[in-house]
Scaffold this active site. Structure first.
Site, PDB file in Angstrom:
ATOM      1  CD  GLN A  19      -1.235  -0.083   3.704  1.00 27.59           C
ATOM      2  OE1 GLN A  19      -1.726  -1.182   3.970  1.00 27.59           O
ATOM      3  NE2 GLN A  19      -1.510   1.008   4.405  1.00 27.59           N
ATOM      4  CB  CYS A  25      -4.971  -1.333   5.353  1.00 27.57           C
ATOM      5  SG  CYS A  25      -5.871  -0.341   6.562  1.00 27.57           S
ATOM      6  CG  HIS A 162      -3.546  -2.920   9.402  1.00 24.69           C
ATOM      7  ND1 HIS A 162      -3.415  -2.118   8.289  1.00 24.69           N
ATOM      8  CD2 HIS A 162      -2.877  -4.065   9.117  1.00 24.69           C
ATOM      9  CE1 HIS A 162      -2.708  -2.764   7.386  1.00 24.69           C
ATOM     10  NE2 HIS A 162      -2.372  -3.947   7.853  1.00 24.69           N
TER      11      HIS A 162
END
Lengths: 214, 81
Positions: A19, A25, A162
């Site tokens: 990323q 994410c 995340h």
């Protein structure tokens, strides 16, 4: 349930992505699940556009962050078809949304399920086998320093920050673990993957788990 | 060797280099702490990687940007046994 199961062995998991310096994410997690389910349903494994989700999912904030569930909700509500990555490449920057005509080919989400599997990780294993790779959110603060092995400590639940893709599990050894694809490149962790102990909701992996239907 | 391995371009002696060096030292202290919990062969290992010269705040701001969305508890059939 089989003692171990890994969607990678069925060649339906795309390679680990990076990323870069962009908080995307959430988009990688959702697109990863869609790619895999598309391949499980018999299509050729093809990388779909993360940048399209990043630019167009107005409920989220592009590189400044987002939620896999909001992205899935947007995909379902709008019926937007994700085009191949080659047609809308990843730039690690939020950009202007490119629209494609309805006749343009692509992959759309028809539905998704989202559940809290804390205390029920065996049921989550069942979902993984039945539905395909799962999107999940975790506490990844300690992952800054992770090199490899099975995470059993230093990870809270209910403080998720995340998004990742759960692609398998293995319960044959002393420590049962989830096999998780991350989006920080192949030089991080176990060639881009991280293993998390099953049971105890380590890293909050079971807190918010989604399966997609195409 | 860290700079070489991870292609860092900041010059030794520069303000940025000093700051990155400080973060790197902080990271090595964290690694000692994190590795102290378990030495079993399968256990997670923590050490120097591409994020070792980032402060924890920088790491959080760059990579930990997922928003939490609550999901209902799974109420499907139990899979006990």
């Amino acid at each position: 349930l089989p003692a171990k199961f890994d969607w990678r062995q069925k060649a339906v998991v795309a390679p680990v992505q990076n990323q870069q310096a962009c908080g995307s994410c959430w988009a990688f997690s959702v697109v990863g699940a869609m790619q895999s389910v598309h391949a499980i349903e018999g299509s050729k494994l093809e990388q779909l556009s993360v940048q399209q989700v990043l630019d167009c999912s107005y409920k989220n904030k592009g590189c400044s962050g987002g939620s896999p569930l909001w992205a899935l909700d947007w995909l379902k509500q709008t019926g937007v078809k994700l085009v191949p990555q080659s047609e809308y490449p990843y730039k690690a920057k939020t950009g202007i949304c490119h629209f494609f005509s309805q006749s343009h080919g692509g992959v759309a989400v028809t539905n998704f399920t989202a559940h809290d599997f804390s205390g029920q990780e065996e049921a989550m294993m069942g979902q993984l086998v039945e539905r395909g790779p799962l999107t999940a959110i975790v506490d990844a603060v300690s992952w800054q320093d992770y090199l490899g092995g099975i995470i059993q400590h230093h990870c809270s639940s209910q403080w998720s920050n995340h998004a990742i893709l759960v692609v398998g599990y293995d319960t044959t050894g002393d420590i049962p673990y989830w096999i998780v694809q991350n989006s920080w490149g192949t030089t991080w962790g176990n060639e881009g993957y991280v293993y998390i102990k099953i049971g105890g909701n380590v890293c909050g992996i079971a807190d918010s788990v989604a399966a997609v239907f195409l | 060797s860290f700079r070489k391995q991870f292609h860092r371009l900041y010059e030794i002696g520069s303000e940025e280099s000093d700051r990155r060096h400080r973060y790197f030292q902080d990271a090595t202290k964290r690694h000692a702490y994190l590795n102290s919990f378990s030495a079993a062969p399968q256990s997670a290992r923590y050490g120097i990687n591409q994020f070792s010269d980032l402060s924890q705040e920088e790491f959080r701001d760059l990579y930990l940007q997922a928003q939490t969305s609550r999901a209902p508890c799974f109420s499907g059939p139990k899979t006990v046994g």
